[in-house]
Scaffold this motif. Sequence first.
Motif, PDB file in Angstrom:
ATOM      1  N   UNK A  85       0.851  -1.183   0.000  1.00 45.34           N
ATOM      2  CA  UNK A  85       0.000   0.000   0.000  1.00 45.34           C
ATOM      3  C   UNK A  85       0.889   1.236   0.000  1.00 45.34           C
ATOM      4  N   UNK A  86       0.385   2.320  -0.554  1.00 38.81           N
ATOM      5  CA  UNK A  86       1.144   3.563  -0.601  1.00 38.81           C
ATOM      6  C   UNK A  86       0.712   4.508   0.509  1.00 38.81           C
ATOM      7  N   UNK A  87       1.658   5.271   1.038  1.00 34.45           N
ATOM      8  CA  UNK A  87       1.380   6.316   2.028  1.00 34.45           C
ATOM      9  C   UNK A  87       2.033   7.601   1.554  1.00 34.45           C
ATOM     10  N   UNK A  88       1.233   8.640   1.365  1.00 37.08           N
ATOM     11  CA  UNK A  88       1.730   9.929   0.894  1.00 37.08           C
ATOM     12  C   UNK A  88       1.450  10.969   1.960  1.00 37.08           C
ATOM     13  N   UNK A  89       2.501  11.597   2.503  1.00 38.60           N
ATOM     14  CA  UNK A  89       2.347  12.629   3.538  1.00 38.60           C
ATOM     15  C   UNK A  89       2.923  13.946   3.028  1.00 38.60           C
ATOM     16  N   UNK A  90       2.708  14.997   3.797  1.00 39.40           N
ATOM     17  CA  UNK A  90       3.101  16.323   3.324  1.00 39.40           C
ATOM     18  C   UNK A  90       4.429  16.821   3.885  1.00 39.40           C
ATOM     19  N   UNK A  91       4.852  16.303   5.054  1.00 44.30           N
ATOM     20  CA  UNK A  91       6.058  16.867   5.662  1.00 44.30           C
ATOM     21  C   UNK A  91       6.674  15.875   6.638  1.00 44.30           C
ATOM     22  N   UNK A  92       7.634  15.094   6.177  1.00 45.02           N
ATOM     23  CA  UNK A  92       8.252  14.081   7.028  1.00 45.02           C
ATOM     24  C   UNK A  92       9.071  14.690   8.166  1.00 45.02           C
ATOM     25  N   UNK A  93       9.401  15.980   8.066  1.00 45.94           N
ATOM     26  CA  UNK A  93      10.136  16.634   9.156  1.00 45.94           C
ATOM     27  C   UNK A  93       9.246  16.842  10.379  1.00 45.94           C
ATOM     28  N   UNK A  94       7.941  16.764  10.195  1.00 45.90           N
ATOM     29  CA  UNK A  94       6.997  16.941  11.297  1.00 45.90           C
ATOM     30  C   UNK A  94       6.787  15.594  11.986  1.00 45.90           C
ATOM     31  N   UNK A  95       7.061  15.498  13.295  1.00 40.61           N
ATOM     32  CA  UNK A  95       6.915  14.213  13.995  1.00 40.61           C
ATOM     33  C   UNK A  95       5.525  13.608  13.881  1.00 40.61           C
ATOM     34  N   UNK A  96       4.503  14.430  13.652  1.00 40.52           N
ATOM     35  CA  UNK A  96       3.143  13.907  13.500  1.00 40.52           C
ATOM     36  C   UNK A  96       3.083  12.853  12.399  1.00 40.52           C
ATOM     37  N   UNK A 145       4.848   1.669   1.070  1.00 43.39           N
ATOM     38  CA  UNK A 145       5.743   2.556   0.322  1.00 43.39           C
ATOM     39  C   UNK A 145       5.407   3.994   0.719  1.00 43.39           C
ATOM     40  N   UNK A 146       6.398   4.716   1.222  1.00 46.64           N
ATOM     41  CA  UNK A 146       6.186   6.053   1.780  1.00 46.64           C
ATOM     42  C   UNK A 146       6.747   7.134   0.868  1.00 46.64           C
ATOM     43  N   UNK A 147       5.979   8.204   0.667  1.00 49.06           N
ATOM     44  CA  UNK A 147       6.430   9.347  -0.147  1.00 49.06           C
ATOM     45  C   UNK A 147       6.059  10.651   0.549  1.00 49.06           C
ATOM     46  N   UNK A 148       6.801  11.707   0.228  1.00 54.03           N
ATOM     47  CA  UNK A 148       6.615  13.022   0.855  1.00 54.03           C
ATOM     48  C   UNK A 148       6.386  14.082  -0.212  1.00 54.03           C
ATOM     49  N   UNK A 149       5.326  14.893  -0.061  1.00 58.33           N
ATOM     50  CA  UNK A 149       4.981  15.874  -1.099  1.00 58.33           C
ATOM     51  C   UNK A 149       5.523  17.268  -0.836  1.00 58.33           C
ATOM     52  N   UNK A 150       5.977  17.547   0.387  1.00 53.93           N
ATOM     53  CA  UNK A 150       6.417  18.898   0.758  1.00 53.93           C
ATOM     54  C   UNK A 150       5.309  19.924   0.518  1.00 53.93           C
ATOM     55  N   UNK A 151       4.052  19.497   0.747  1.00 57.53           N
ATOM     56  CA  UNK A 151       2.871  20.364   0.604  1.00 57.53           C
ATOM     57  C   UNK A 151       2.677  20.878  -0.825  1.00 57.53           C
ATOM     58  N   UNK A 152       3.221  20.186  -1.823  1.00 55.85           N
ATOM     59  CA  UNK A 152       3.106  20.617  -3.216  1.00 55.85           C
ATOM     60  C   UNK A 152       2.121  19.712  -3.955  1.00 55.85           C
ATOM     61  N   UNK A 153       1.039  20.322  -4.467  1.00 50.93           N
ATOM     62  CA  UNK A 153      -0.004  19.543  -5.125  1.00 50.93           C
ATOM     63  C   UNK A 153       0.519  18.852  -6.383  1.00 50.93           C
ATOM     64  N   UNK A 154       1.338  19.541  -7.171  1.00 47.06           N
ATOM     65  CA  UNK A 154       1.893  18.922  -8.383  1.00 47.06           C
ATOM     66  C   UNK A 154       2.738  17.709  -8.041  1.00 47.06           C
ATOM     67  N   UNK A 191       2.044  -0.640  -8.750  1.00 46.34           N
ATOM     68  CA  UNK A 191       1.008  -1.635  -8.485  1.00 46.34           C
ATOM     69  C   UNK A 191       0.666  -1.750  -7.004  1.00 46.34           C
ATOM     70  N   UNK A 192       0.696  -0.642  -6.258  1.00 45.80           N
ATOM     71  CA  UNK A 192       0.184  -0.721  -4.891  1.00 45.80           C
ATOM     72  C   UNK A 192      -1.305  -1.044  -4.965  1.00 45.80           C
ATOM     73  N   UNK A 246      -9.065   2.918 -10.131  1.00 46.66           N
ATOM     74  CA  UNK A 246      -8.382   1.624 -10.210  1.00 46.66           C
ATOM     75  C   UNK A 246      -7.991   1.063  -8.854  1.00 46.66           C
ATOM     76  N   UNK A 247      -8.102   1.855  -7.794  1.00 48.21           N
ATOM     77  CA  UNK A 247      -7.755   1.366  -6.463  1.00 48.21           C
ATOM     78  C   UNK A 247      -8.409   2.234  -5.400  1.00 48.21           C
ATOM     79  N   UNK A 248      -8.630   1.681  -4.190  1.00 52.87           N
ATOM     80  CA  UNK A 248      -9.211   2.493  -3.119  1.00 52.87           C
ATOM     81  C   UNK A 248      -8.198   3.473  -2.547  1.00 52.87           C
ATOM     82  N   UNK A 249      -8.714   4.563  -1.990  1.00 51.99           N
ATOM     83  CA  UNK A 249      -7.866   5.591  -1.395  1.00 51.99           C
ATOM     84  C   UNK A 249      -8.554   6.120  -0.140  1.00 51.99           C
ATOM     85  N   UNK A 250      -7.764   6.351   0.905  1.00 51.29           N
ATOM     86  CA  UNK A 250      -8.260   6.924   2.149  1.00 51.29           C
ATOM     87  C   UNK A 250      -7.451   8.183   2.438  1.00 51.29           C
ATOM     88  N   UNK A 251      -8.131   9.270   2.801  1.00 52.29           N
ATOM     89  CA  UNK A 251      -7.444  10.500   3.173  1.00 52.29           C
ATOM     90  C   UNK A 251      -7.265  10.545   4.688  1.00 52.29           C
TER      91      UNK A 251
END
Length: 324
Positions: free
Chosen positions: A59-70, A90-99, A112-113, A134-139
């Motif tokens: 499964x994929x996990x996308x967060x906005x700021x890994x520097x934040x302990x939250x 699989x973890x990814x960080x967006x740095x609060x950037x929508x693009x 293929x997550x 094509x796949x479920x997503x939870x916010x």
Amino acid sequence: MRDVAQLARVSAMTVSRVLKDDPGVSGATRKRVLTAVKELGYRRNETARSLRLGGSGMIGLVVTNLANPFYSRLALGVQEVAAEQGMRVLLSNTAEQTDRERDLVEDLASHRVEGMIVVPAGSRQEHLAQTMTSMPMVLAARPPAGIDTDCVLVDDFDGAREATAQLLADGHRDLGFLGNPPALYTGAERFRGFWAAHEELGLEPDEHRVRRGLVDIATAEAAAKDVLGGPSAPTALFCTNNRITQGAVRAVRRLGLQTALAGFDNFELADVLGLPLTIVSYDADEIGRQATRLLIDRIKNGTENQQPTRRVVVPTTVIRYGAL
């Protein structure tokens, strides 16, 4: 696997049985196969194997700021439940950037997550709709806008209202507000809670003591110094996340003040700062756990899961440190 079989002088099927810990394989044969595996450096392609069995097991996990302990706590909650289900993250960080969020989501989909948990970077998420076909997503942490999907939130409004009410009950009437960008759901809800606590007592916050749009410790410290250095400095500050609270702590210390602080998100050493500090605490791990449970439920039921979208709200607790 054929190379291992040839070196061990067995069939590829026997190699497969050894790697699956089949008790029907003799000890001598098992030892010969494992020796060949070690000698050749063979590793089973788990992704290919999972796909043959009907899914990638990821499964994929996308967060906005890994520097934040939250977000690290949230990720631990995700990993805990995923591991219980035999899945990887699989973890990814967006740095609060929508693009960047759009690109990362597409990249995870190409790997293929089986589903994704996303902390949205922007106020709307229409760009995620195509992937959701094509796949479920939870916010997590922020609700959906422009799409219809499950989400897990913190009780932002009531937490901010209760912490502000505590400051007002302590006799503070000149409160300042240090907030993250108002376009963010958390920023808007926590400001709304701050304002509501005043309204319940027939009061109105002074807009001159309000600073919004803060993004890190440095901007929070500068904003706190600005508010506290004015002619009508507040006797207390409410901060909308842990990094903003930490910036405010630095400002208060460097100005030599004893300004009372209240803020969202607990953080390490908050209890030993010696400042009057009110913290809105909650279980960030539980946000990750709840989001993963919702996601795995959707994955397991597939297209047959026709139940309405769900919203889970994690409660908050107010903790008080220092001399109040």
